[in-house]
Enzyme design. Structure first.
Site, short mmCIF file in Angstrom:
data_model
loop_
_atom_site.label_atom_id
_atom_site.label_comp_id
_atom_site.label_asym_id
_atom_site.label_seq_id
_atom_site.Cartn_x
_atom_site.Cartn_y
_atom_site.Cartn_z
N ASP A 35 0.86 -1.19 0.00
CA ASP A 35 0.00 0.00 0.00
C ASP A 35 0.90 1.23 0.00
OD1 ASP A 35 -3.26 0.34 0.86
OD2 ASP A 35 -2.01 2.14 1.03
N ARG A 84 -16.19 3.74 -3.47
CA ARG A 84 -17.34 4.65 -3.63
C ARG A 84 -17.79 5.24 -2.31
NH1 ARG A 84 -22.34 2.45 -6.74
NH2 ARG A 84 -21.84 0.45 -5.80
N VAL A 120 -9.69 -5.96 -8.87
CA VAL A 120 -10.88 -5.76 -8.03
C VAL A 120 -11.34 -4.30 -8.09
CG1 VAL A 120 -11.76 -5.84 -5.64
CG2 VAL A 120 -10.22 -7.62 -6.45
N ASN A 122 -12.65 -0.69 -8.86
CA ASN A 122 -13.73 -0.19 -9.72
C ASN A 122 -13.31 1.04 -10.51
OD1 ASN A 122 -16.04 -1.81 -9.53
ND2 ASN A 122 -16.54 -0.99 -7.51
N ARG A 153 -24.30 -12.48 -3.96
CA ARG A 153 -25.42 -11.68 -3.43
C ARG A 153 -26.75 -12.27 -3.86
NH1 ARG A 153 -22.26 -6.02 -4.52
NH2 ARG A 153 -21.40 -5.84 -2.42
N HIS A 177 -20.05 -5.21 -14.35
CA HIS A 177 -20.32 -5.03 -12.91
C HIS A 177 -20.87 -3.64 -12.76
CE1 HIS A 177 -19.98 -5.47 -8.67
NE2 HIS A 177 -19.05 -4.58 -8.53
O1 TXD Z 1 -16.84 -6.21 -7.14
C1 TXD Z 1 -15.86 -5.53 -7.12
N1 TXD Z 1 -14.97 -5.61 -8.10
C2 TXD Z 1 -15.61 -4.60 -6.01
C3 TXD Z 1 -14.77 -3.46 -6.23
C4 TXD Z 1 -16.15 -4.85 -4.73
C5 TXD Z 1 -15.75 -4.08 -3.67
C6 TXD Z 1 -14.82 -2.98 -3.77
N2 TXD Z 1 -14.52 -2.64 -5.12
C7 TXD Z 1 -13.48 -1.63 -5.37
O2 TXD Z 1 -12.23 -2.06 -4.83
C8 TXD Z 1 -13.70 -0.30 -4.72
O3 TXD Z 1 -14.63 0.49 -5.43
C9 TXD Z 1 -12.31 0.28 -4.76
O4 TXD Z 1 -12.03 0.78 -6.05
C10 TXD Z 1 -11.41 -0.95 -4.50
C11 TXD Z 1 -10.90 -1.05 -3.07
O5 TXD Z 1 -11.94 -0.98 -2.16
P1 TXD Z 1 -11.66 -0.88 -0.58
O6 TXD Z 1 -12.97 -0.91 0.08
O7 TXD Z 1 -10.62 -1.84 -0.20
O8 TXD Z 1 -11.06 0.60 -0.51
P2 TXD Z 1 -10.06 1.17 0.63
O9 TXD Z 1 -10.36 0.58 1.95
O10 TXD Z 1 -10.10 2.64 0.46
O11 TXD Z 1 -8.63 0.62 0.19
C12 TXD Z 1 -7.97 1.06 -0.95
C13 TXD Z 1 -6.51 1.06 -0.62
C14 TXD Z 1 -6.14 2.13 0.44
O12 TXD Z 1 -5.49 1.50 1.53
C15 TXD Z 1 -5.20 3.06 -0.32
O13 TXD Z 1 -4.17 3.60 0.49
C16 TXD Z 1 -4.64 2.12 -1.37
O14 TXD Z 1 -5.75 1.37 -1.80
N3 TXD Z 1 -4.01 2.80 -2.48
C17 TXD Z 1 -2.89 2.33 -3.08
N4 TXD Z 1 -2.15 1.24 -2.84
C18 TXD Z 1 -1.06 1.04 -3.61
N5 TXD Z 1 -0.71 1.88 -4.61
C19 TXD Z 1 -1.44 2.98 -4.89
N6 TXD Z 1 -1.07 3.79 -5.88
C20 TXD Z 1 -2.58 3.25 -4.10
N7 TXD Z 1 -3.50 4.25 -4.08
C21 TXD Z 1 -4.36 3.96 -3.10
#
Ligand code: TXD
Length: 310
Positions: A35, A84, A120, A122, A153, A177
């Site tokens: 991360d 989101r 994963v 979005n 779901r 999706h």
């Molecule tokens: O069905 C599906 N495909 C999905 C998609 C179901 C659930 C969530 N879905 C999507 O996954 C959601 O819309 C987000 O685009 C991602 C991740 O969801 P999450 O709930 O895990 O979001 P968080 O908790 O905000 O975590 C995202 C992490 C956060 O810790 C950031 O610091 C990190 O991503 N982040 C990065 N990591 C590495 N490198 C970069 N550049 C970076 N930018 C942000």
């Protein structure tokens, strides 16, 4: 160094941390969590490592803010990006997450030329198309997670409606999706019996609508983020099918090159997942109504992908 499979999870947020958790609880391999936020992947990895003695897993976990630890991964699950917030559509995330996923893919593929990528982030269908393009990998090694979640779901709602075990329920979901996803009730079954024989059309329609809005339903409760337990469990089912070479048929975002009449686009379809990734796209005959709904969904995905100008 161990002989265990190596699973990298990029993004140690809600989904990523739960992917790491479920993956080690099933002892699918060692996990590297990456991360950009300093300390978060290291802290979560160590915390999960310390759960090992209680759960009885020997998988190793490492956290990092850079990519060297990820070298020679077998599978890389990419969850990095923004999630989101209420009132936001998945498409609002498009450009911001394209930037993030693009840079993640560059760093990952430079160190793991033979990995399988599971996207994963979005908007899912567009992100997987982008990752495929950026990686230069064969399409069977770049896959998107959405259909397993959408059908989980649908299965949940069918099981609750009929008061039967979720294990008896199979569900079938096609398309992108998003709100245009296409659940297929006649291929959704309880102990092999199509739900169209078990439920009246208006009840099925209600379950279908709830499934299509399943992501928003959770966002509206959580307010500060989106669903993560079921999404993570779904990604891990794909990881397991691949690492164990199960040849498991699951709905995933896969590259279509003529199948279902779609050319050059990632869309949700049933595929066979094994050690080589997507080993087969399963084609089924659609009714005229289903075909029309699928085409609408494909159109929505294509429109989004075109915005990225890949
Ligand atoms: O069905 C599906 N495909 C999905 C998609 C179901 C659930 C969530 N879905 C999507 O996954 C959601 O819309 C987000 O685009 C991602 C991740 O969801 P999450 O709930 O895990 O979001 P968080 O908790 O905000 O975590 C995202 C992490 C956060 O810790 C950031 O610091 C990190 O991503 N982040 C990065 N990591 C590495 N490198 C970069 N550049 C970076 N930018 C942000």
């Amino acid at each position: 160094m161990t002989a265990r499979a190596k699973i990298t999870v990029v993004g140690a947020g809600n989904v990523g941390a739960s992917v790491a958790q479920y993956a080690v609880e099933k002892e699918l391999g060692d996990v590297v969590l990456v991360d950009v936020v300093e300390g978060i992947p290291q802290g979560k990895a160590l915390d999960l490592l310390e759960a090992g003695p209680v759960h009885g897993y020997d998988s190793l976990l490492t956290g990092s803010n850079t990519y060297d630890e990820t070298a020679n991964s077998d599978i890389v699950v990419i969850t990095a990006g923004l999630a989101r917030k209420p009132g936001m559509t998945r498409d609002d995330l498009l450009f911001k997450n394209a930037e993030i996923v693009g840079s993640v893919v560059d760093q990952v593929v430079a160190r793991s030329r033979n990995a399988i990528l599971i996207l994963v982030t979005n908007p899912l269908d567009a992100m997987v198309q982008l990752a495929w393009k950026k990686s230069g990998f064969p399409a069977e090694r770049v896959i998107g997670m959405a259909g397993v979640l959408d059908s989980a779901r649908f299965r949940t709602f069918i099981a609750r409606e009929l008061d039967v075990s979720v294990e008896n329920v199979n569900a079938f979901v096609l398309g992108g999706h998003g709100d245009s996803m296409v659940p297929l009730p006649r291929y959704s079954t309880v102990a092999g019996i199509p739900i169209t024989d078990l439920l009246p059309p208006d009840r099925i329609q209600a379950l279908v609508t709830r499934t299509a809005n399943g992501g928003a339903e959770i966002v509206n409760y959580l307010k500060t983020g989106s669903a993560y337990y079921a999404p993570a469990a779904s990604a891990v089912e794909m990881v397991e099918a691949i690492l164990k070479d199960k040849k498991k048929i699951l709905p995933c975002a896969a590259y279509l090159n003529g199948q279902y009449g779609v050319h050059g686009l990632y869309v949700g379809v049933p595929v066979k997942l094994g050690r080589r990734g997507v080993e087969q796209v399963i084609e089924i005959k659609l009714t005229a109504d289903e075909q029309a709904a699928f085409q609408r969904s494909v159109g929505a995905v294509r429109e989004l992908v075109e915005k990225l100008k890949l």
